[in-house]
Design a protein around this motif. Structure first.
Motif, short mmCIF file in Angstrom:
data_model
loop_
_atom_site.label_atom_id
_atom_site.label_comp_id
_atom_site.label_asym_id
_atom_site.label_seq_id
_atom_site.Cartn_x
_atom_site.Cartn_y
_atom_site.Cartn_z
N THR A 1 33.57 47.18 70.18
CA THR A 1 33.98 46.84 71.53
C THR A 1 32.79 47.01 72.46
OG1 THR A 1 34.63 49.10 72.09
CG2 THR A 1 36.30 47.70 71.06
N SER A 2 32.93 46.44 73.67
CA SER A 2 31.79 46.49 74.59
C SER A 2 31.52 47.89 75.10
CB SER A 2 32.07 45.56 75.78
OG SER A 2 33.26 45.96 76.45
N GLU A 3 32.52 48.77 75.06
CA GLU A 3 32.33 50.13 75.57
C GLU A 3 31.86 51.11 74.49
OE1 GLU A 3 35.81 51.48 77.53
OE2 GLU A 3 35.58 50.14 79.24
N LEU A 4 31.83 50.68 73.26
CA LEU A 4 31.43 51.55 72.16
C LEU A 4 30.06 51.12 71.64
CD1 LEU A 4 32.18 53.84 70.18
CD2 LEU A 4 33.18 52.09 68.70
N THR A 5 29.09 52.00 71.73
CA THR A 5 27.75 51.69 71.25
C THR A 5 27.26 52.81 70.35
OG1 THR A 5 26.66 52.74 73.16
CG2 THR A 5 27.18 50.39 73.33
N ALA A 6 26.40 52.46 69.42
CA ALA A 6 25.80 53.45 68.52
C ALA A 6 24.30 53.21 68.48
CB ALA A 6 26.39 53.34 67.12
N GLU A 7 23.55 54.24 68.79
CA GLU A 7 22.08 54.16 68.76
C GLU A 7 21.58 54.92 67.54
OE1 GLU A 7 18.14 55.42 71.40
OE2 GLU A 7 20.16 56.05 72.02
N VAL A 8 20.95 54.22 66.62
CA VAL A 8 20.45 54.81 65.38
C VAL A 8 18.95 55.02 65.50
CG1 VAL A 8 20.21 54.51 62.90
CG2 VAL A 8 22.27 53.70 64.05
N ARG A 9 18.51 56.25 65.22
CA ARG A 9 17.09 56.58 65.28
C ARG A 9 16.62 57.08 63.92
NH1 ARG A 9 15.32 59.46 70.95
NH2 ARG A 9 16.16 57.89 72.37
N PRO A 10 16.05 56.21 63.09
CA PRO A 10 15.50 56.67 61.80
C PRO A 10 14.33 57.62 62.03
CG PRO A 10 15.75 54.28 61.87
CD PRO A 10 15.90 54.76 63.27
N GLU A 11 14.25 58.66 61.18
CA GLU A 11 13.16 59.63 61.29
C GLU A 11 12.27 59.63 60.05
OE1 GLU A 11 15.01 63.34 62.04
OE2 GLU A 11 15.58 62.85 64.10
N SER A 12 12.84 59.29 58.89
CA SER A 12 12.02 59.28 57.68
C SER A 12 12.63 58.32 56.66
CB SER A 12 11.93 60.69 57.08
OG SER A 12 13.20 61.12 56.61
N LEU A 13 11.78 57.77 55.82
CA LEU A 13 12.20 56.90 54.73
C LEU A 13 11.37 57.27 53.52
CD1 LEU A 13 13.92 54.47 53.78
CD2 LEU A 13 12.00 53.00 54.41
N LYS A 14 12.03 57.75 52.47
CA LYS A 14 11.32 58.24 51.29
C LYS A 14 11.80 57.49 50.05
CE LYS A 14 10.84 62.88 53.26
NZ LYS A 14 11.15 64.32 53.09
N PHE A 15 10.85 56.91 49.32
CA PHE A 15 11.16 56.22 48.07
C PHE A 15 11.03 57.20 46.91
CE2 PHE A 15 10.26 52.75 50.87
CZ PHE A 15 10.99 51.68 50.39
N PHE A 16 12.06 57.31 46.09
CA PHE A 16 11.96 58.13 44.89
C PHE A 16 12.01 57.26 43.64
CE2 PHE A 16 16.40 58.12 46.22
CZ PHE A 16 17.07 57.79 45.06
N ALA A 17 12.10 55.96 43.81
CA ALA A 17 11.99 54.97 42.74
C ALA A 17 11.67 53.63 43.40
CB ALA A 17 13.28 54.88 41.91
N ARG A 18 11.29 52.66 42.59
CA ARG A 18 10.91 51.36 43.15
C ARG A 18 12.06 50.72 43.91
NH1 ARG A 18 8.80 46.11 39.64
NH2 ARG A 18 8.69 44.64 41.40
N ASP A 19 13.28 50.92 43.42
CA ASP A 19 14.44 50.26 44.01
C ASP A 19 15.44 51.25 44.61
OD1 ASP A 19 13.63 47.61 43.28
OD2 ASP A 19 14.15 48.11 41.22
#
Length: 207
Positions: A1-19
């Motif tokens: 809805t127009s009154e509901l918002t979500a702000e996502v702030r990534p802090e880290s991304l770690k690969f432990f395998a290729r996929d």
């Protein structure tokens, strides 16, 4: 809805395998202008199947409230030890209201030197510790602070005086009331990788 918002702030991304990778960060949900926002930490497990990344698992936990008093031990004057990889001289002091901490700094790294003022406080929009940096030559920057035990991680980005952009993760680790280490990793200048800086030991100046 127009009154509901979500702000996502990534802090880290770690690969432990290729996929396979794990992403961590915070999400702030706002339900209109009246209700207070709610904030949580999230952990995503991402897997790649046939060239497409998919969300395999999502976990959320309540985010601890930001408390600037957790940084009160920093109040005072600090200098790095002789022979360290970077020369650091900082002074932390409370503003009169004790709602912010002012930092006057002079730092010489192996590839750049800068001085200026930083203001640390609670960002009321996200209820997180945030800092605003103003360098003497005109550069500006911001950073989100997150705590993991005795480690503070600063996800920082800024614009240097010449217009170039710098992103980095700074790690402040408290050893005791009179000692901490400072390290800068994951550094990029205009999307070109810079070498990480090794931990620098910083000690309180006794008067």
């Amino acid at each position: 809805t127009s009154e509901l918002t979500a702000e996502v702030r990534p802090e880290s991304l770690k690969f432990f395998a290729r996929d396979a990778a794990v992403e961590e960060g915070t999400v702030t949900v706002r339900r209109g202008a009246v209700e207070a926002p709610t904030r949580a930490r999230y952990t995503l497990l991402l897997v790649r199947e046939e060239g497409n990344w998919k969300l395999a698992n999502l976990r959320e936990t309540p985010a601890p409230e930001a408390d600037l008093s957790d940084l009160a031990w920093l109040i005072g004057e600090w200098k790095s030890s002789a022979g360290e990889g970077a020369e650091i001289h900082t002074t932390y002091s409370w503003t009169p209201s004790k709602k912010f901490i002012r930092v006057d700094f002079d730092i010489k790294e192996r590839d750049r030197s800068f001085a200026g003022t930083q203001i640390i406080g609670r960002d009321p929009a996200t209820d997180t510790i945030h800092s605003w940096t103003f360098e003497a030559d005109g550069g500006i920057g911001e950073a989100d602070w997150s705590r993991d035990g005795e480690n503070w991680e600063l996800a920082a980005d800024g614009t240097l005086a010449d217009g170039s952009t710098l992103t980095e993760k700074n790690i402040l680790t408290r050893i005791n009331d009179d000692t901490f280490t400072w390290q800068s990793v994951d550094r990029e200048l205009d999307e070109s990788e810079l070498p990480a800086l090794p931990p620098v030991k910083v000690t309180r100046v006794k008067k």
